[in-house]
Design a protein around this motif. Structure first.
Motif, short mmCIF file in Angstrom:
data_model
loop_
_atom_site.label_atom_id
_atom_site.label_comp_id
_atom_site.label_asym_id
_atom_site.label_seq_id
_atom_site.Cartn_x
_atom_site.Cartn_y
_atom_site.Cartn_z
N ASN A 75 -12.27 -11.37 0.25
CA ASN A 75 -10.97 -10.68 0.31
C ASN A 75 -11.12 -9.18 0.10
O ASN A 75 -10.55 -8.37 0.83
CB ASN A 75 -10.01 -11.27 -0.72
CG ASN A 75 -9.51 -12.66 -0.36
OD1 ASN A 75 -9.65 -13.10 0.78
ND2 ASN A 75 -8.95 -13.36 -1.32
N GLN A 79 -10.73 -6.13 3.17
CA GLN A 79 -9.75 -5.06 3.07
C GLN A 79 -10.31 -3.74 3.57
O GLN A 79 -9.56 -2.82 3.91
CB GLN A 79 -9.28 -4.91 1.62
CG GLN A 79 -8.41 -6.05 1.12
CD GLN A 79 -8.12 -5.95 -0.37
OE1 GLN A 79 -8.45 -4.95 -1.02
NE2 GLN A 79 -7.51 -6.98 -0.92
N HIS A 184 -5.09 -11.46 6.90
CA HIS A 184 -4.39 -10.67 5.89
C HIS A 184 -2.94 -11.12 5.72
O HIS A 184 -2.42 -11.12 4.60
CB HIS A 184 -4.47 -9.19 6.23
CG HIS A 184 -5.87 -8.64 6.19
ND1 HIS A 184 -6.60 -8.59 5.03
CD2 HIS A 184 -6.67 -8.15 7.18
CE1 HIS A 184 -7.81 -8.07 5.29
NE2 HIS A 184 -7.87 -7.80 6.57
N GLY A 188 -5.41 -14.05 2.86
CA GLY A 188 -6.85 -14.26 2.70
C GLY A 188 -7.18 -15.58 2.02
O GLY A 188 -6.38 -16.52 2.01
#
Length: 340
Positions: A75, A79, A184, A188
């Motif tokens: 995760n 990002q 997203h 996630g």
């Protein structure tokens, strides 16, 4: 910092896996033209970073400050990655020529596909399918996952019987292609899972949102498996049973929740009793610890369930076996998916 030089980003999460990077990263670089290759390192204590910097300068590195586990490790890394498609790839996977193109073409052609996996063969026994993924993930009505080509400890020889394209219930996290935007939007991977069954949870959420999960046998990779936690480790037993129970609570629609959870708990206790009979007392204790953990953190799981608002009819979803895989395998002695 965002990486966005390619539509497809292959992201390898690494923790003390220098030996696997050394063995398998060359195949990824050689067989993934046009893809960004990124290694997200979970604060390894070996020489993984030094090795990458010295031998693979073209590989981008994301450095985590601690071991966040599989779920949060990905995760946090993703990002920082901009792409149309992510490929979550284990470090102990050897890829083959042409492994990317069939799946990317499938995703391009059908916007309702959330994720897809290739055929997974055993790296050390290439004539056989591999335990963690095989020819696509399925699940029974009590939430026990299995694969086409693998029921519990029985793994099929690859005779071409799964050289197909098939909608499945879940795609393996060992090699999962997933739409970046949707990843997203769905939040996630479940961070509380740490590792194990996180890909099933993500795929289930995608299916609840109206998307499909696919298997494409025109793509093949080879997986070592068990590189982080061996299947005999009680920690793995704990994670599987804890996450399996939480998985049901998070994703089952209200009409199916209570009866399924009750039966699942009873079946887990039977599994623990079987472990005791077999002398696997540490594993049996891990099952009970797993259930206790879910109960202790019930407020967290209630919040996660409320945020997702699961709906639909689980039993009618593609990839759900309408029965008990435990009963079929251990009582009726059925060893392959075609026998079910």
């Amino acid at each position: 910092m965002a990486y966005s030089t390619s539509r497809t980003a292959i992201v390898i999460l690494n923790w003390n896996g220098q030996r696997y990077l050394q063995q398998f990263l060359p195949s990824v670089l050689a067989n993934s033209p046009g893809c960004d290759i990124i290694v997200a390192d979970n604060a390894s204590s070996d020489d993984s970073i030094v090795y990458l910097e010295q031998h693979f300068s073209q590989v981008r590195i994301i450095r985590h400050t601690q071991n966040f586990g599989f779920c949060e490790g990905y995760n946090l890394a993703l990002q920082q990655v901009e792409a149309d498609y992510y490929v979550l790839l284990n470090s102990d996977v050897e890829v083959t020529p042409g492994w990317v193109e069939p799946i990317v073409a499938m995703l391009d052609a059908d916007q309702t596909i959330a994720a897809c996996q290739p055929k997974i063969n055993a790296q050390q026994h290439p004539a056989f399918l591999e335990h963690a993924g095989a020819a696509g993930g399925m699940i029974d009505t009590f939430g026990y996952p299995f694969c086409r080509g693998r029921l519990f400890e029985t793994v099929e020889e690859d005779r071409g019987q799964y050289n197909d394209v098939q909608e499945i219930f879940w795609a393996t996290g060992a090699c999962m292609f997933v739409r970046a935007k949707l990843y997203h939007e769905l939040g996630g991977l479940e961070p509380a899972f740490f590792a194990h069954m996180e890909e099933i949870d993500l795929c289930w959420r995608a299916k609840n949102a109206g998307y499909k999960i696919m298997y494409n046998g025109n793509s093949r990779v080879y997986h070592v498996g068990g590189g982080t936690l061996h299947k005999s480790n009680p920690r793995k037993t704990y994670l599987n049973f804890r996450n399996g129970l939480a998985l049901l609570y998070k994703n089952l629609p209200g009409s199916e929740l209570i009866p399924t959870i009750v039966l699942r708990i009873l079946m887990d206790w039977l599994a623990a009793f079987r472990m005791v009979i077999a002398g696997e007392t540490a594993d049996a204790r891990a099952v009970l610890d797993a259930h206790t953990d879910v109960l202790r953190n019930s407020s967290y799981w209630r919040k996660r369930r409320k945020a997702q608002q699961p709906k639909g009819n689980f039993a009618r979803m593609t990839g759900v076996y309408k029965g008990s895989i435990v009963w079929e395998y251990f009582i009726r002695q059925k060893r392959t998916v075609p026998e079910l």
